[in-house]
Write a protein that holds these residues in place. Structure first.
Motif, PDB file in Angstrom:
ATOM      1  N   VAL A 154      46.741  -6.793 104.370  1.00 36.17           N
ATOM      2  CA  VAL A 154      47.309  -5.540 104.970  1.00 36.17           C
ATOM      3  C   VAL A 154      47.632  -5.980 106.283  1.00 36.17           C
ATOM      4  CG1 VAL A 154      46.380  -3.430 105.961  1.00 36.17           C
ATOM      5  CG2 VAL A 154      45.423  -4.130 103.795  1.00 36.17           C
TER       6      VAL A 154
ATOM      7  N   ASP B  18      53.335  -5.490 109.909  1.00 40.15           N
ATOM      8  CA  ASP B  18      54.378  -4.610 109.038  1.00 40.15           C
ATOM      9  C   ASP B  18      54.486  -3.212 109.705  1.00 40.15           C
ATOM     10  OD1 ASP B  18      55.172  -2.787 107.162  1.00 40.15           O
ATOM     11  OD2 ASP B  18      54.361  -3.914 105.428  1.00 40.15           O
ATOM     12  N   PRO B  19      55.428  -2.630 109.997  1.00 34.52           N
ATOM     13  CA  PRO B  19      55.710  -1.446 110.469  1.00 34.52           C
ATOM     14  C   PRO B  19      54.985  -0.127 109.824  1.00 34.52           C
ATOM     15  CG  PRO B  19      57.651  -2.030 109.718  1.00 34.52           C
ATOM     16  CD  PRO B  19      56.882  -3.193 109.378  1.00 34.52           C
ATOM     17  N   LYS B  20      54.993  -0.392 108.594  1.00 31.99           N
ATOM     18  CA  LYS B  20      54.251   0.701 107.626  1.00 31.99           C
ATOM     19  C   LYS B  20      52.828   0.715 107.855  1.00 31.99           C
ATOM     20  CE  LYS B  20      56.143  -0.097 103.769  1.00 31.99           C
ATOM     21  NZ  LYS B  20      57.044  -1.344 103.963  1.00 31.99           N
TER      22      LYS B  20
ATOM     23  N   ILE C 187      51.357  -0.534 110.659  1.00 36.73           N
ATOM     24  CA  ILE C 187      51.057   0.014 112.110  1.00 36.73           C
ATOM     25  C   ILE C 187      51.166   1.519 111.909  1.00 36.73           C
ATOM     26  CG2 ILE C 187      52.237   0.156 114.306  1.00 36.73           C
ATOM     27  CD1 ILE C 187      53.479  -2.611 113.838  1.00 36.73           C
ATOM     28  N   ALA C 188      52.080   2.111 111.172  1.00 33.66           N
ATOM     29  CA  ALA C 188      52.156   3.588 110.990  1.00 33.66           C
ATOM     30  C   ALA C 188      50.801   3.969 110.630  1.00 33.66           C
ATOM     31  CB  ALA C 188      53.310   4.023 110.283  1.00 33.66           C
TER      32      ALA C 188
ATOM     33  N   VAL D 199      47.839   2.624 110.436  1.00 30.22           N
ATOM     34  CA  VAL D 199      46.783   2.391 111.323  1.00 30.22           C
ATOM     35  C   VAL D 199      46.761   3.518 112.518  1.00 30.22           C
ATOM     36  CG1 VAL D 199      45.649   0.820 113.115  1.00 30.22           C
ATOM     37  CG2 VAL D 199      46.787  -0.214 110.892  1.00 30.22           C
TER      38      VAL D 199
ATOM     39  N   VAL E 257      47.915   6.347 112.717  1.00 30.37           N
ATOM     40  CA  VAL E 257      47.748   7.858 112.087  1.00 30.37           C
ATOM     41  C   VAL E 257      46.228   7.941 111.732  1.00 30.37           C
ATOM     42  CG1 VAL E 257      48.250   9.416 110.120  1.00 30.37           C
ATOM     43  CG2 VAL E 257      49.905   8.414 111.231  1.00 30.37           C
TER      44      VAL E 257
ATOM     45  N   PHE F 231      53.998   5.820 102.487  1.00 33.13           N
ATOM     46  CA  PHE F 231      54.183   4.484 103.099  1.00 33.13           C
ATOM     47  C   PHE F 231      53.700   3.310 102.049  1.00 33.13           C
ATOM     48  CE2 PHE F 231      54.297   6.952 106.929  1.00 33.13           C
ATOM     49  CZ  PHE F 231      55.523   6.718 107.214  1.00 33.13           C
TER      50      PHE F 231
ATOM     51  N   TRP G 126      59.735   2.117 100.724  1.00 32.67           N
ATOM     52  CA  TRP G 126      61.089   2.003 101.493  1.00 32.67           C
ATOM     53  C   TRP G 126      60.693   0.947 102.311  1.00 32.67           C
ATOM     54  CZ3 TRP G 126      61.411   4.627 106.388  1.00 32.67           C
ATOM     55  CH2 TRP G 126      60.049   5.477 106.728  1.00 32.67           C
ATOM     56  N   GLY G 127      61.940   0.660 102.757  1.00 28.54           N
ATOM     57  CA  GLY G 127      62.051  -0.420 103.992  1.00 28.54           C
ATOM     58  C   GLY G 127      62.453  -1.888 103.389  1.00 28.54           C
TER      59      GLY G 127
END
Lengths: 607, 607
Positions: free
Chosen positions: B418, B422-424, B426-427, B429, B431, B510, B606-607
């Protein structure tokens, strides 16, 4: 690097000095200009604030540019030292200044107003000078420092990440030498475009014949944003870096928009005519405890929009950058740069607040008449909104900068994963997450301890100086200033030592990846605590003001007493602990980056 | 799985029912036994609490074992359903019960004591029945529920992780079929050994001729721990799983020791004769605001020892397990199992608290004489310490369980990293980290809103029922109970919906790795907020009690009024929001694990 550190501190100090001098002079001038009307007074106040705004961004950009010019792309770590120096001074100004101002405020109020029964700002009160100095330190210098270190750290973080990406590109001969340099210095160019946009945007800050100052400030902010976007597009276009340019442009705009959205939603939670403040004011009718619970809850809920804003900004700049072949981490860093690029205009609008607030006070005390005071009120109302918006913006922007700094750290130490399934990373994340709450608590206790010392001194003076109460003898102001200053410095020691030792300890014991976890953890709770404290404090303050305006019984009612308790709790939240956290996490991230090479070499790696 | 869900809720409800019935009966019996002396009263109270302790762990282990017996190792997800059911009921008991009890408490106090001026627990107060019911719900049922869901979730998490590891071992023919089964059911065996140890430990809970009840309870806790360690060693030894056994044994002991250390250090921050409480009590002299700031700060600092305890426990069980070839993730899960294995004894000591507290009240109200009241006081003092220790223990243990659940989630979805870069993630974490503060704030606001409804009803009754104040007419108790109940259920909706929707939203949008980040973020701030709220609340409560004992002016002084404000702020912190957070994060982790297969299949990646 040591010299760069000193230069960083020096530049920040100079900018704060310019700004504070201009602001204190603008106070009187604004009050005077208000006698000729709103249209005369407004520009005096606004341009007084603009000195602060422009000198801060100017000094910051100048410092970074000069160092880059001397040392070039190969020694960006020198600029890290500059950033470290700026942050150290900011920490001193915000945490130290925060302890100072609240120490003086609490003692002046508790002994003067409550025990002795003399009015606020009465010259017989020995703590009054310390209190007034504290207000200026906190509102003008502190506020500027709140953003300058983020501004610099974000720039250098983007440059480090940009260079790492450009290195891989040039190795595979994908770019020319010119493009290489452009990618490294692009963060500087974008920031420069933001400064030019701020200056142009300021021309739009005009109140018409019957125009309102609030609308004028907003027009300035929005036109700055638009001019900045256009200017940045043109610059990137003429640099001719192809598709990369588009990706970088979109990432910049994503950051810019997210910043504005965060600012506006924060305003909702602290604005005097919105439900959170109104409900907290109403809750005061049932006593102090319910007021506290209400302010705490709404302040806590207020973290949701900015956190979502940060998430959206991160994802948007990542994917928009990646879409055009730009390194996505560089995209996020550029988003952070875009968010803070228009800082010149934002600080100007923010500094306008305390200037008109003080001008209003001067108008009242020197009896300039009803009409002038009314103008002062109108100016002041606009200032409060501007201040709330820029506060939210500051925290959101700081968050994104530190995120960029976290990425820069990873680049410096050369790690590509910080895996939450690794126990060392878990340890780092936990310890990191513990830091912001711990540091806030230490700062708040420091205010209490130092305030207690000063209260005793104020009491002593009232008891021992004959004729003080009758106004025949002068109090020993200097003794109080001395306690506030020395106490603030002394109390600052422990939190600062922890903020520097903790990342080093985690790094050397558990290694670089764990230190990455530490930074991530501290960013996470740092943002949450900074937002909750700033916004709770702001809304308690406004709930009190709302009651003082005559609602729910007005001044002196039970509801008012309850609201005063909330306001007093909120003071160290919003003026000491909250704003210090941004800088604390920036300092920790910089400590990690600066010592990264040593940590990578000497860490005890086990497991 | 749906049936298992219902069974889980049912088992928890049954255990709570048994415990609450025994506790309410033990109240009166203890008061009566106190007439014959301390030595007669103590065992009545303790064994009354032991009914709760043993029925909870018994029902939990029985449920899990029966399901395992029916479905075997291949369908452990069925047991996840059981755990989910238990947690749903716990959430209902803690968050719903927390809103209920504080609604009634605040309304009874504010209208009865403050507005009308009748004493506490006066039968003329329409809210008095709701208030008394709420105390029992919160102190006995809520407290049991606080731990039962962690107990079950930790067990099933360890079994899932154990099975995954055993699967890899058996594929490479490293173990026999028997060893395979042993590794899967070992968490059950360790928990069973903890129950036996608790029963044996209870035999040591005896007050000698001049012995103190506090020492008796501690002797029980420590002997349970030692017996548990010995028993576990013997069981593992006779199972004959070689080196693995040693690794598992050491991981168990690491968890056990960490639990005890966390409990003892928590006691420091909330104990009535330690600096945090004393300084907060002293701060009350300068008013409510300073009392709030002091309690807030020390409560926040109190997170440090448990967080470090969790970190040490995680690292120790990881590396000790790895040292003997055991899967380190399994080691951490086993550490969590070890920490909660002696829960039977711990809940018994904890439930003793409210029983003797109520017995003391009964002795006072029914005029059983000075001597009996004195015995009640002695019994009560020991109860408070036991309660403080088990509260810290509960939160620390819950944290480690959810960490194990996080690992189990990773096993279920089959991810090994994990990655915080990775931006997903980070998002996710961000939230996730936002959830615990948000949910706490919603629960606190719910108490305020529901309390307001009830206050209006109580006021209405005093106004409209003729002869109520004179004691000639009976108030409509049922109307108040109704408001408290319906309001609690209604207010519970939004937080529960958020706790279920948020992880699903993050997962489906995500992907699984981001959902892992979400869980990690929620665990992190969940622990911090749960600890800070529970400990601040506890120390405000004791600061008030300290002043009521005659210090700093005693009852009715300004300091006391200030301390009452702190106590009222702390009530929803420690009785509503704080204890609900453990369950909230457990529920979110279970939602993630139960829906993991669906998320892995249908997530928008995605991404």
């Amino acid at each position: 690097m040591a010299l760069a550190y000193i230069l960083g501190s020096f530049c920040t100090a100079i900018a704060a000095f310019f700004g504070m001098t201009a602001a204190t002079r603008a106070n009187v001038k604004t009050a005077n200009a208000a006698r000729k009307g709103l249209n005369q007074a407004f520009p005096v106040a606004f341009y007084g604030g603009a000195v602060m705004g422009l000198s801060i961004v100017g000094m910051a950009l100048l410092g970074v540019s000069v160092l880059y010019y001397i040392y070039g792309p190969e020694q960006l770590d020198i600029i890290l030292g500059f950033s470290f120096g700026a942050s150290a001074l900011a920490l001193f100004a915000k945490a130290g200044g925060g302890i100072y101002t609240k120490t003086a405020d609490i003692s002046a109020d508790l002994v003067g107003k409550v025990e002795i029964g003399i009015p606020e700002d009465d010259p017989r009160n020995p703590a009054v000078i310390a209190d007034n100095v504290g207000d200026n330190v906190g509102d003008v210098a502190g506020m500027g420092a709140d953003l300058i270190d983020s501004y610099i750290a974000g720039t250098i973080a983007a440059m480090i990440i940009g260079k790492a990406w450009a290195d891989t590109l040039i190795e595979s001969n994908a770019i020319t030498n010119t493009t290489y340099v452009i990618l490294v210095i692009l963060p500087l160019l974008i920031k420069a475009s933001g400064i030019i946009a701020s200056v142009i945007g300021m021309l739009f800050v005009r109140v018409g014949k019957r125009g309102s100052p609030g609308a004028a400030l907003n027009r300035g902010t929005f036109s700055t944003g638009i001019v900045f976007a256009v200017l940045t597009f043109l610059i990137i276009h003429f640099l001719g870096i192809g598709d990369y340019g588009l990706g970088i442009f979109f990432a910049t705009v994503a950051g810019l928009i997210a910043g504005v959205v965060i600012g506006i939603t924060t305003d909702f939670f602290t604005s005097i005519d919105r439900p959170p403040v109104l409900k907290t004011a109403e809750a005061s009718k049932t006593g102090a405890a319910i007021n506290i619970l209400s302010g705490f809850s709404y302040g806590t809920i207020s973290i949701v929009p900015p956190v979502l804003g940060i998430v959206v900004a991160t994802l948007a700049s990542w994917y928009l950058a990646a879409r055009f072949g730009v390194d996505p981490v560089y995209g996020v860093a550029i988003g952070a740069v875009g968010m803070l690029a228009t800082l010149g205009m934002i600080i100007s609008a923010d500094a306008y607040g305390p200037i008109v607030d003080n001008a209003k006070g001067i108008a009242e005390q020197s009896g300039l008449g009803e009409e002038v005071i009314e103008i002062g009120d109108k100016l002041d109302a606009a200032g409060n909104t501007a201040k709330a918006i820029s506060k939210g913006f500051a925290i959101g922007a700081a968050a994104l900068q530190v995120l960029a700094l976290f990425a820069a750290y990873a680049v410096v130490v050369g790690i590509e994963t910080v895996n939450l399934m690794d126990p060392k990373v878990i340890a780092g994340v936990f310890v990191g997450a513990m830091m912001p709450p711990l540091l806030s608590a230490l700062l708040i206790l420091a205010v209490g301890r130092n305030g207690f010392r000063m209260i005793q001194e104020v009491r002593r003076q009232f008891k021992e100086i004959p004729g003080l109460m009758e106004g025949k003898a002068k109090p020993d102001y200097a003794a109080c200033v001395d306690i506030a200053t020395k106490g603030a410095l002394k109390e600052l020691m422990l939190p600062c030592v922890i903020a520097i030792i903790a990342p080093l300890a985690v790094g050397f014991i558990f290694g670089t990846e764990a230190l990455g976890g530490f930074l991530a953890g501290s960013i996470l709770t740092g943002i949450i605590f900074a937002l909750f404290m700033a916004n709770s404090g702001g809304l308690w303050d406004n709930a009190k003001k709302y009651i003082e305006a005559g609602e729910f019984g007005g001044k002196g009612s039970e509801a008012h007493k309850a609201a005063v308790v909330g306001d007093t709790v909120g003071d160290p939240f919003k003026d000491t602990a909250g704003p210090s956290l941004n800088t604390m996490i920036t300092v920790m991230a910089l400590v990690a980056s600066v010592f990264a090479p040593l940590i990578a070499t000497f860490a005890l790696v086990w497991g």
